[in-house]
Design a protein around this motif. Structure first.
Motif, PDB file in Angstrom:
ATOM      1  N   CYS A 116    -109.455 -18.579 -55.856  1.00  0.00           N
ATOM      2  CA  CYS A 116    -109.167 -18.292 -54.251  1.00  0.00           C
ATOM      3  C   CYS A 116    -110.221 -18.572 -53.365  1.00  0.00           C
ATOM      4  CB  CYS A 116    -109.156 -16.499 -54.126  1.00  0.00           C
ATOM      5  SG  CYS A 116    -110.778 -15.982 -54.488  1.00  0.00           S
ATOM      6  N   PRO A 146    -103.214 -10.643 -60.428  1.00  0.00           N
ATOM      7  CA  PRO A 146    -102.170 -10.737 -59.989  1.00  0.00           C
ATOM      8  C   PRO A 146    -101.367  -9.563 -60.295  1.00  0.00           C
ATOM      9  CG  PRO A 146    -102.251 -12.067 -61.935  1.00  0.00           C
ATOM     10  CD  PRO A 146    -103.511 -11.871 -61.475  1.00  0.00           C
ATOM     11  N   ASP A 147    -101.642  -8.801 -61.149  1.00  0.00           N
ATOM     12  CA  ASP A 147    -100.732  -7.575 -61.461  1.00  0.00           C
ATOM     13  C   ASP A 147    -101.527  -6.342 -60.825  1.00  0.00           C
ATOM     14  OD1 ASP A 147     -99.369  -9.119 -63.488  1.00  0.00           O
ATOM     15  OD2 ASP A 147    -100.878  -8.981 -64.813  1.00  0.00           O
TER      16      ASP A 147
END
Length: 560
Positions: A116, A146-147
């Motif tokens: 990122c 991402p979860d």
């Protein structure tokens, strides 16, 4: 599911990390990523997790500790975007972060946030582990999870360290038995390129003369940190004894003391115990010359694996205390609000005072624009948030109180010291809101005196970085936690004519990093009325703090 990526043979433009040296205690941690699982030491009796691995539980002291798989999910609790090119094969920018594990926020890893943009990293960001394989080592890095949902994760609250304060062991205070009777400083410069032992001798002879003593009357030697790595000492007690032939009855040198001034406190204890009457305490640095010699190749530097506390930091490019402390600064601003301007006023105040000090290394005027436009080192620290490496030495004489009447100059007395460890001796596993090891010694100091922060006329507080100084202002009770911005009052509160004149010689930010001893010297000059051009009128009580991390110590001094 965690992933593993292998460190390939890289070009010089790619990252080649310093690798840790796995030990008998840490080998299982560094090899755990082979099966894609992060393993952390866990107490089988109370389920407390701990990092780095310990043989006993940090909560219940059980010896039933095993390496246990964890989810690999964590929350960012401190971070810094590093812009300084510390390592040739580790190009910036990159994010150094402290992440708290989902299973136990008291178990934290220093790591890198990857996959990122640096500006996207935030306190509370939820992340998950992935591994980078380098030879036999699996380095745990973290990426955005991402979860995870949009909500930020929980941040550990600051623990009430004062609950651990111990009562005085005796009604008798050793501080009453001693006085500081002499002080001396050598030449100080950015790169003097002279033998550091000669600087120690220069400062020592000045201090002995200042106290009205002869070399033969000195019967003790004390220093920090002893025979230390290059740039950090002249060789310690052995080198100075060989140079001066004192034949002392007591000596002391070591790095594990209450900050650099812990060596002066040790001398006080020795004098109070009757082992000696006049101790020469000394501190020498030659980091300016050492850096120049390593850059030129005149001083050869090895390329060994990271050991000790660097085992947990160097693989992630966190090779400077600037990175570690910057992570705490990010947590502070997240918790209390504010920003770089508060730190800027500390740096500008130091420069204003340095302009009145002919011995200071940097004396040019500095504005807030100058501060804000200077190059970044590691957020939120820019160039002027960092102290100045120099070559120089300072010596202080600790004498028995009954000898004060025979000294030519007014003595400086010791009202109290603060030394108790109330926080974990770690840069990242305990206090996150402030510089580690400022809260505990500060609370201890006030338990040994009837004086209060309101009685202090001048403060000389360690400013290896501006945030260190801010932390001591709050820890010592000059303002409440989170109240530094209002107390500093855009520089008015800490000016020479403010409510608490701060670092009146320019501190380490502008006068040069003399590693704690410079603050003792300036406090002595102020209390003796000898700080020409920057003297605080009527100064009778001075607070001194030293230690840029763990451990640290504070002293309260008073004039005759």
């Amino acid at each position: 599911m965690t992933t593993t990526r292998e460190q390939k043979s890289m070009t010089t433009s790619e990252v080649v990390r310093p690798l840790p040296q796995p030990t008998l205690a840490s080998a299982d941690f560094w090899s755990a990523g082979a099966d894609g699982e992060l393993r952390i030491a866990r107490c089988d009796d109370c389920s407390t997790y701990m990092h780095p691995p310990l043989p006993t539980c940090r909560s219940c002291r059980s010896i039933n500790v095993t390496m246990t798989p964890v989810s690999g999910r964590a929350v960012v609790v401190g971070f810094t975007v590093n812009s300084q090119h510390w390592l040739p094969s580790f190009p910036p920018p990159y994010v150094v972060a402290i992440v708290a594990l989902e299973e136990d926020d008291g178990a934290r890893l220093m790591t890198n946030i990857v996959n990122c943009e640096p500006e996207a990293v935030a306190i509370g960001m939820r992340v998950r582990v992935l591994f980078e394989k380098a030879e036999e080592v699996y380095l745990p890095l973290f990426e955005p999870d991402p979860d995870a949902g949009p909500e930020l994760g929980p941040i550990p609250a600051q623990r009430d360290v004062a609950a651990a304060l111990r009562p005085m062991a005796s009604s008798k205070k050793f501080e009453d038995d001693v006085a500081l009777t002499g002080v001396g400083q050598s030449r100080v410069g950015r790169r003097l390129m002279v033998d550091p032992l000669s600087l120690t001798v220069e400062a020592s002879l000045k201090a002995i003369e200042d106290a009205g003593l002869t070399i033969d009357e000195i019967d003790g030697l004390a220093t920090y940190p002893g025979n230390a790595p290059a740039g950090m000492s002249e060789g310690g007690v052995m080198a100075v004894e060989e140079a001066l032939q004192i034949r002392p009855t007591w000596v002391n040198g070591g790095g594990e003391t209450p900050g650099q001034i812990g060596s002066i406190m040790a001398a006080m204890l020795a004098v109070s115990a009757g082992l000696c009457r006049h101790v020469l305490c000394f501190r020498t640095v030659w980091q300016g010359s050492y850096s120049a010699m390593t850059r030129s190749g005149a001083w050869k530097v090895g390329n060994e694996r990271a050991t000790g506390m660097m085992e947990w930091r160097a693989p992630f490019g966190a090779v400077s205390a600037a990175n570690w402390i910057a992570c705490n600064a990010s947590n502070y601003f997240h918790t209390y609000g504010g920003g770089r301007e508060t730190l800027g006023h500390i740096a500008i105040n130091a420069r204003k005072n340095a302009m009145l000090n002919p011995e200071a290394v940097y004396r040019d005027p500095m504005t807030m624009d100058d501060y804000m436009s200077a190059r970044m080192v590691t957020s939120p620290f820019g160039l002027f948030d960092c102290d100045v490496p120099v070559d120089g030495a300072i010596a202080v004489i600790v004498s028995a109180a009954e000898t004060v009447k025979d000294r030519p100059k007014p003595a400086v007395f010791v009202e109290a010291v603060g030394t108790q460890i109330m926080e974990r001796l770690s840069w990242d596993q305990d206090t996150l809101t402030h510089l580690p090891q400022t809260l505990g010694p500060s609370a201890h100091l006030w338990s040994r005196t009837s004086l209060t922060p309101e009685d202090v006329d001048v403060a000389q507080l360690y400013d290896g970085f501006t945030f260190n100084c801010l932390s001591y202002l709050e820890a010592l009770g000059f303002c409440e936690l989170g109240g530094a911005k209002d107390f500093i009052d855009e520089g008015r509160g800490i000016a020479l004519d403010g409510r608490l004149p701060l670092n009146t010689h320019g501190g380490q930010l502008s006068a040069g990093r003399l590693h704690g001893y410079g603050f003792v010297r300036e406090a002595m000059l102020q209390l003796r009325g000898e700080a020409t051009g920057r003297q605080v009128a009527g100064a009778q009580v001075a607070a001194v703090a030293a230690g840029g991390g763990v451990p640290s110590g504070v002293m309260l001094l008073r004039g005759a």
